[in-house]
Design an enzyme around this catalytic site. Structure first.
Site, PDB file in Angstrom:
ATOM      1  N   ARG A  73      16.209 -23.521  -9.098  1.00 17.93           N
ATOM      2  CA  ARG A  73      17.070 -23.292 -10.262  1.00 17.93           C
ATOM      3  C   ARG A  73      17.957 -22.071 -10.023  1.00 17.93           C
ATOM      4  NH1 ARG A  73      12.348 -22.988 -14.729  1.00 17.93           N
ATOM      5  NH2 ARG A  73      11.774 -21.396 -13.216  1.00 17.93           N
ATOM      6  N   GLU A  84       6.402 -21.669 -23.864  1.00 20.84           N
ATOM      7  CA  GLU A  84       6.471 -22.930 -23.123  1.00 20.84           C
ATOM      8  C   GLU A  84       6.241 -24.146 -24.012  1.00 20.84           C
ATOM      9  OE1 GLU A  84       7.374 -23.310 -19.958  1.00 20.84           O
ATOM     10  OE2 GLU A  84       7.613 -21.137 -19.773  1.00 20.84           O
ATOM     11  N   ARG A 122      18.009 -21.085 -15.075  1.00 22.67           N
ATOM     12  CA  ARG A 122      16.940 -20.333 -15.745  1.00 22.67           C
ATOM     13  C   ARG A 122      17.514 -18.966 -16.086  1.00 22.67           C
ATOM     14  NH1 ARG A 122      13.538 -17.329 -17.648  1.00 22.67           N
ATOM     15  NH2 ARG A 122      11.294 -17.517 -17.483  1.00 22.67           N
TER      16      ARG A 122
END
Length: 161
Positions: free
Chosen positions: A101, A63, A55
């Protein structure tokens, strides 16, 4: 018989190399890790060839799952920048998020040097800034890129309400 003694210059050089630098691969001298981007998940998240998800720090793109304005364009731009390319990851204070992430500034080599993908997304109007403490290493640079995009009406700053 040839061998190294404790006072051998060659042995000293080898030990210095092993202790002070990564002579045999791994991270670059700049502390970044070279990786290959295998898949684009959205405008600010990629999957690497080793399966890790990354990320991007300091940015937030629209999104896809919410069908946000400019989400598809952000993903396509991210894809055009890094898909199937070698990039370098630079970590900040907190290297992972609550989803596991890797959080990173992503650097792409160019013919004239390098550029930060996070900053490119902002400059072209594909992202807004998002800073979550303690990861603020490039905050002023990323804020400046966003402000330039807003002033120019780039990307989502003119296409979305």
């Amino acid at each position: 018989m040839h061998g190294f003694t404790s006072s051998s210059p060659a042995l000293s050089a080898l030990l210095s190399c092993l202790v002070l630098t990564s002579c045999f691969g791994g991270e670059e001298d700049n502390g970044r890790e070279k990786v290959l981007v295998e898949r684009i998940l959205d405008g600010d998240t990629v999957e690497l060839s080793d399966g890790r998800k990354v990320r991007y720090l300091g940015v937030d793109t629209p999104e896809l799952k919410d069908d946000d304005c400019y989400a598809k364009e952000a993903k396509q731009f991210n894809e055009s920048l890094v898909l199937l390319k070698e990039v370098e990851l630079e970590l900040d204070e907190n290297p992972t998020d609550m989803y596991g992430r890797t959080l990173a500034y992503v650097w792409l080599k160019t013919g004239s040097g390098e550029r930060m993908v996070n900053e490119e997304l902002l400059l072209k109007g594909y992202a807004r800034t998002l800073f979550i403490a303690p990861n603020h290493k490039y905050k002023s640079e990323l804020e400046a890129a966003k402000e330039a995009a807003v002033a120019a009406g780039a990307g989502l700053w003119s296409a979305c309400d």
